[in-house]
Design a protein around this motif. Structure first.
Motif, PDB file in Angstrom:
ATOM      1  N   ALA A 284      11.407   0.050  -2.204  1.00 43.90           N
ATOM      2  CA  ALA A 284      10.183   0.775  -1.840  1.00 43.90           C
ATOM      3  C   ALA A 284       9.823   0.466  -0.394  1.00 43.90           C
ATOM      4  O   ALA A 284       9.732  -0.697  -0.001  1.00 43.90           O
ATOM      5  CB  ALA A 284       9.036   0.386  -2.771  1.00 43.90           C
ATOM      6  N   ALA A 285       9.618   1.501   0.409  1.00 41.40           N
ATOM      7  CA  ALA A 285       9.251   1.314   1.810  1.00 41.40           C
ATOM      8  C   ALA A 285       7.868   0.695   1.909  1.00 41.40           C
ATOM      9  O   ALA A 285       6.918   1.158   1.264  1.00 41.40           O
ATOM     10  CB  ALA A 285       9.288   2.647   2.541  1.00 41.40           C
ATOM     11  N   LEU A 286       7.745  -0.353   2.715  1.00 43.65           N
ATOM     12  CA  LEU A 286       6.482  -1.066   2.815  1.00 43.65           C
ATOM     13  C   LEU A 286       5.393  -0.211   3.449  1.00 43.65           C
ATOM     14  O   LEU A 286       4.206  -0.453   3.223  1.00 43.65           O
ATOM     15  CB  LEU A 286       6.677  -2.351   3.634  1.00 43.65           C
ATOM     16  N   GLY A 287       5.766   0.797   4.223  1.00 42.46           N
ATOM     17  CA  GLY A 287       4.766   1.610   4.894  1.00 42.46           C
ATOM     18  C   GLY A 287       4.010   2.555   3.987  1.00 42.46           C
ATOM     19  O   GLY A 287       2.950   3.070   4.373  1.00 42.46           O
ATOM     20  N   ASP A 288       4.536   2.813   2.777  1.00 36.47           N
ATOM     21  CA  ASP A 288       3.880   3.761   1.859  1.00 36.47           C
ATOM     22  C   ASP A 288       4.223   3.368   0.430  1.00 36.47           C
ATOM     23  O   ASP A 288       5.176   3.871  -0.160  1.00 36.47           O
ATOM     24  CB  ASP A 288       4.325   5.188   2.164  1.00 36.47           C
ATOM     25  N   PHE A 289       3.464   2.450  -0.135  1.00 37.70           N
ATOM     26  CA  PHE A 289       3.719   1.980  -1.498  1.00 37.70           C
ATOM     27  C   PHE A 289       2.394   1.644  -2.178  1.00 37.70           C
ATOM     28  O   PHE A 289       1.352   1.514  -1.521  1.00 37.70           O
ATOM     29  CB  PHE A 289       4.608   0.730  -1.487  1.00 37.70           C
ATOM     30  N   SER A 290       2.461   1.503  -3.478  1.00 35.42           N
ATOM     31  CA  SER A 290       1.316   0.975  -4.243  1.00 35.42           C
ATOM     32  C   SER A 290       1.860   0.117  -5.372  1.00 35.42           C
ATOM     33  O   SER A 290       2.886   0.440  -5.979  1.00 35.42           O
ATOM     34  CB  SER A 290       0.427   2.094  -4.783  1.00 35.42           C
ATOM     35  N   TRP A 359      -8.017 -10.966 -18.500  1.00 38.42           N
ATOM     36  CA  TRP A 359      -6.919 -10.482 -17.658  1.00 38.42           C
ATOM     37  C   TRP A 359      -7.454 -10.143 -16.275  1.00 38.42           C
ATOM     38  O   TRP A 359      -8.531  -9.558 -16.136  1.00 38.42           O
ATOM     39  CB  TRP A 359      -6.273  -9.247 -18.276  1.00 38.42           C
ATOM     40  N   VAL A 360      -6.709 -10.501 -15.259  1.00 33.62           N
ATOM     41  CA  VAL A 360      -7.082 -10.230 -13.868  1.00 33.62           C
ATOM     42  C   VAL A 360      -6.163  -9.143 -13.324  1.00 33.62           C
ATOM     43  O   VAL A 360      -4.938  -9.292 -13.332  1.00 33.62           O
ATOM     44  CB  VAL A 360      -6.963 -11.500 -13.000  1.00 33.62           C
ATOM     45  N   ARG A 361      -6.766  -8.061 -12.858  1.00 32.45           N
ATOM     46  CA  ARG A 361      -5.981  -6.953 -12.312  1.00 32.45           C
ATOM     47  C   ARG A 361      -5.843  -7.148 -10.800  1.00 32.45           C
ATOM     48  O   ARG A 361      -6.830  -7.303 -10.070  1.00 32.45           O
ATOM     49  CB  ARG A 361      -6.644  -5.607 -12.611  1.00 32.45           C
ATOM     50  N   VAL A 362      -4.609  -7.125 -10.325  1.00 37.12           N
ATOM     51  CA  VAL A 362      -4.306  -7.315  -8.903  1.00 37.12           C
ATOM     52  C   VAL A 362      -3.538  -6.096  -8.416  1.00 37.12           C
ATOM     53  O   VAL A 362      -2.599  -5.638  -9.077  1.00 37.12           O
ATOM     54  CB  VAL A 362      -3.471  -8.591  -8.677  1.00 37.12           C
ATOM     55  N   SER A 363      -3.928  -5.584  -7.254  1.00 42.78           N
ATOM     56  CA  SER A 363      -3.230  -4.420  -6.711  1.00 42.78           C
ATOM     57  C   SER A 363      -3.187  -4.502  -5.200  1.00 42.78           C
ATOM     58  O   SER A 363      -3.996  -5.174  -4.558  1.00 42.78           O
ATOM     59  CB  SER A 363      -3.915  -3.117  -7.146  1.00 42.78           C
ATOM     60  N   CYS A 364      -2.202  -3.820  -4.637  1.00 40.84           N
ATOM     61  CA  CYS A 364      -2.133  -3.663  -3.187  1.00 40.84           C
ATOM     62  C   CYS A 364      -1.423  -2.358  -2.902  1.00 40.84           C
ATOM     63  O   CYS A 364      -0.593  -1.895  -3.693  1.00 40.84           O
ATOM     64  CB  CYS A 364      -1.432  -4.848  -2.516  1.00 40.84           C
ATOM     65  N   ALA A 365      -1.775  -1.746  -1.777  1.00 37.89           N
ATOM     66  CA  ALA A 365      -1.198  -0.449  -1.427  1.00 37.89           C
ATOM     67  C   ALA A 365      -1.228  -0.288   0.081  1.00 37.89           C
ATOM     68  O   ALA A 365      -2.103  -0.829   0.768  1.00 37.89           O
ATOM     69  CB  ALA A 365      -1.976   0.682  -2.106  1.00 37.89           C
ATOM     70  N   ALA A 366      -0.259   0.457   0.599  1.00 34.24           N
ATOM     71  CA  ALA A 366      -0.170   0.709   2.033  1.00 34.24           C
ATOM     72  C   ALA A 366      -0.328   2.196   2.306  1.00 34.24           C
ATOM     73  O   ALA A 366       0.288   3.035   1.653  1.00 34.24           O
ATOM     74  CB  ALA A 366       1.168   0.221   2.583  1.00 34.24           C
ATOM     75  N   SER A 367      -1.172   2.491   3.274  1.00 35.48           N
ATOM     76  CA  SER A 367      -1.334   3.858   3.763  1.00 35.48           C
ATOM     77  C   SER A 367      -2.076   3.790   5.088  1.00 35.48           C
ATOM     78  O   SER A 367      -2.853   2.854   5.326  1.00 35.48           O
ATOM     79  CB  SER A 367      -2.121   4.726   2.760  1.00 35.48           C
ATOM     80  N   ARG A 406       1.450  -8.497 -17.490  1.00 40.28           N
ATOM     81  CA  ARG A 406       1.628  -7.213 -18.163  1.00 40.28           C
ATOM     82  C   ARG A 406       1.329  -6.076 -17.174  1.00 40.28           C
ATOM     83  O   ARG A 406       0.791  -6.294 -16.083  1.00 40.28           O
ATOM     84  CB  ARG A 406       0.726  -7.092 -19.390  1.00 40.28           C
ATOM     85  N   ASN A 407       1.742  -4.873 -17.544  1.00 34.95           N
ATOM     86  CA  ASN A 407       1.435  -3.652 -16.790  1.00 34.95           C
ATOM     87  C   ASN A 407       1.831  -3.752 -15.317  1.00 34.95           C
ATOM     88  O   ASN A 407       1.015  -3.599 -14.409  1.00 34.95           O
ATOM     89  CB  ASN A 407      -0.057  -3.310 -16.898  1.00 34.95           C
ATOM     90  N   VAL A 408       3.116  -3.981 -15.087  1.00 32.85           N
ATOM     91  CA  VAL A 408       3.640  -4.036 -13.722  1.00 32.85           C
ATOM     92  C   VAL A 408       4.038  -2.625 -13.295  1.00 32.85           C
ATOM     93  O   VAL A 408       4.806  -1.953 -13.983  1.00 32.85           O
ATOM     94  CB  VAL A 408       4.859  -4.974 -13.631  1.00 32.85           C
ATOM     95  N   SER A 409       3.517  -2.183 -12.144  1.00 34.65           N
ATOM     96  CA  SER A 409       3.805  -0.833 -11.675  1.00 34.65           C
ATOM     97  C   SER A 409       4.009  -0.848 -10.164  1.00 34.65           C
ATOM     98  O   SER A 409       3.213  -1.428  -9.427  1.00 34.65           O
ATOM     99  CB  SER A 409       2.651   0.118 -12.021  1.00 34.65           C
ATOM    100  N   LEU A 410       5.100  -0.199  -9.703  1.00 27.72           N
ATOM    101  CA  LEU A 410       5.382  -0.077  -8.277  1.00 27.72           C
ATOM    102  C   LEU A 410       5.742   1.373  -7.980  1.00 27.72           C
ATOM    103  O   LEU A 410       6.616   1.943  -8.631  1.00 27.72           O
ATOM    104  CB  LEU A 410       6.539  -0.999  -7.869  1.00 27.72           C
ATOM    105  N   GLN A 411       5.064   1.935  -6.997  1.00 25.44           N
ATOM    106  CA  GLN A 411       5.342   3.300  -6.567  1.00 25.44           C
ATOM    107  C   GLN A 411       5.717   3.314  -5.094  1.00 25.44           C
ATOM    108  O   GLN A 411       5.230   2.488  -4.308  1.00 25.44           O
ATOM    109  CB  GLN A 411       4.127   4.204  -6.789  1.00 25.44           C
ATOM    110  N   SER A 412       6.579   4.246  -4.723  1.00 27.37           N
ATOM    111  CA  SER A 412       6.976   4.422  -3.333  1.00 27.37           C
ATOM    112  C   SER A 412       6.812   5.888  -2.960  1.00 27.37           C
ATOM    113  O   SER A 412       7.379   6.762  -3.611  1.00 27.37           O
ATOM    114  CB  SER A 412       8.439   3.997  -3.139  1.00 27.37           C
ATOM    115  N   LYS A 413       5.973   6.145  -1.965  1.00 28.87           N
ATOM    116  CA  LYS A 413       5.686   7.500  -1.499  1.00 28.87           C
ATOM    117  C   LYS A 413       5.252   8.388  -2.656  1.00 28.87           C
ATOM    118  O   LYS A 413       5.671   9.548  -2.778  1.00 28.87           O
ATOM    119  CB  LYS A 413       6.911   8.081  -0.788  1.00 28.87           C
TER     120      LYS A 413
END
Length: 421
Positions: A284-290, A359-367, A406-413
């Motif tokens: 996944a490109a670091l410039g556009d991911f979640s 449960w602790v929800r952690v997220s990060c995204a690039a845009s 739990r609930n691991v999700s990675l998106q690219s573009k």
């Protein structure tokens, strides 16, 4: 010579203050590894861990660093080069405001012999200083060396076969280093061409071919996993868990009883358990991911009261590391967003202190050129996306004691590349 040593000491103090890791005499090997990576990321110059340890007095070294090393340290500290650092940090004696002007007799003009002696002394001092600053190994021609590698399997532990050509080396001090960790540096025969090493932990590494103390060739190396892997960190060789010991229908996690079955005590020093999934999805490109996931640290007894936890996105460059802890322990945390490092000793990381009873929800995204981090839906930090191309290749989780994911999700573009648990 004394002034140059004092200037180097001052430069080191500036770097220590910038890092905020505490006094350097308390740094461990991992701190010098991280410093080496940070310097390379910021300056583009590689200073080996062994060089940094010598500069900080961990190993005996009776000379000043080379001019290249001094320039690199000055750039990392925030100046253009070593000369600029010295010029802007040269102490100036303040004028004596209380002094009363007085008339003194002018000294007699010195003789030509005395002038000649003074001029000779100045030249000697200048040349000596130049030699002291520039003394170091001559720069080697990197094109004269070759270095590549391949893994023998997919999973951990994993042996890697290195193929190298160091026949042009002017010395027998030829080394292959598995990564930035100089304790993984092995002396090899410059007249041979093969060397093998075992990697006990998955991840992305920067393998190096070193002549003397110069890195002449290096390349990224991916040690992947066969699906999810888990290990209990130990000083020499980790203790690996079978998938049935940590994979669950609703996520991943293990129990205290399974850890104790491995003859690993939870007190007085709780073990660090790590979960990995590396090299099993499209980068996944670091410039556009979640990315998002949910974690829970389930052990808080005794020395594990801080419930130290981390989530990491492993890249083909420096990683993203999101640490969490019980609310009272955020001073112990260090947040890393590729090129940006934030110490809980020097900044307010209270947003990373959480209640692990839920449960602790952690997220990060690039845009838009920014990477934004959120805890339980609330944005906490924001850092710039590095200008160079970087790809996410794996995910990792760590818990001091026991923990679940739990609930691991990675998106690219906008496209899903990894959904699990």
């Amino acid at each position: 010579m004394v002034s140059e040593i004092n200037e180097l000491q001052h430069c080191k103090a500036v770097i220590e203050d910038k890092l905020g890791w505490g006094p350097a005499d308390g740094w461990q090997t991992a701190d010098f590894e991280n410093l080496s990576e940070l310097i390379q990321n910021q300056t583009g110059v590689s200073l080996s861990t062994s060089t940094l340890r010598r500069i900080w007095g961990r190993t005996e070294y009776n000379h000043l660093p080379s001019g290249t090393t001094l320039n690199t340290l000055a750039r990392f500290a925030g100046w253009g080069d070593w000369r600029e650092f010295v010029k802007q940090n040269k102490p100036v004696d303040p004028p004596n405001q209380d002094a009363t002007p007085s008339v003194v007799a002018a000294p007699a003009p010195p003789s030509w012999k005395r002038l000649a002696w003074i001029a000779t002394a100045i030249v000697v001092v200048i040349l000596g200083g130049m030699l002291a600053f520039d003394k170091g190994e001559p720069q080697l021609e990197k094109s004269a060396y070759a270095f590549e590698s391949r893994s023998v399997t997919n999973g951990i532990p994993n042996s890697v076969v290195f193929t190298y050509d160091a026949s042009a080396s002017p010395t027998d001090s030829v080394f292959i280093q598995q990564s930035w960790d100089d304790t993984r540096r092995v002396l090899v025969d410059k007249n041979l061409h093969k060397h093998t090493s075992v990697y006990y932990e998955p991840g992305t590494y920067q393998a190096k071919l070193i002549i003397g103390d110069q890195v002449v060739a290096e390349h990224p190396l991916l040690v992947g996993t066969d699906g999810w892997s888990a290990l209990l960190d130990q000083p020499k060789i980790p203790v690996y868990l079978k998938q049935e010991e940590f994979l669950r229908a609703d996520g991943i996690g293990t129990s205290i009883s399974i850890i104790e079955e491995k003859n690993i005590a939870l007190q007085p020093e709780p073990p660090l358990i790590k979960y990995f999934n590396v090299g099993n999805f499209e980068p996944a490109a670091l410039g556009d991911f979640s990315f998002s996931t949910e974690v829970k640290n389930e052990y808080s007894e005794g020395a594990a009261a801080c419930q130290l936890t981390y989530i990491s996105l492993l890249t083909d460059d420096a990683p993203i590391v999101i640490p969490l802890s019980a609310k009272g322990c955020v001073s112990e945390l260090n947040l890393m967003s590729v090129d940006n490092f934030v110490s809980g000793k020097k900044a307010d990381l209270s947003a990373l202190g959480v209640d692990f009873s839920e449960w602790v929800r952690v997220s990060c995204a690039a845009s838009g050129g920014k990477i934004r981090y959120a805890i339980n839906g609330r944005q906490t930090f924001e850092f710039p996306v590095p200008g160079r191309p970087i790809r996410i290749l794996g995910v990792a989780f760590g818990f001091r004691g026991t923990g679940s994911v739990r609930n691991v999700s990675l998106q690219s573009k906008g496209k899903s590349v990894f959904d699990a648990l």
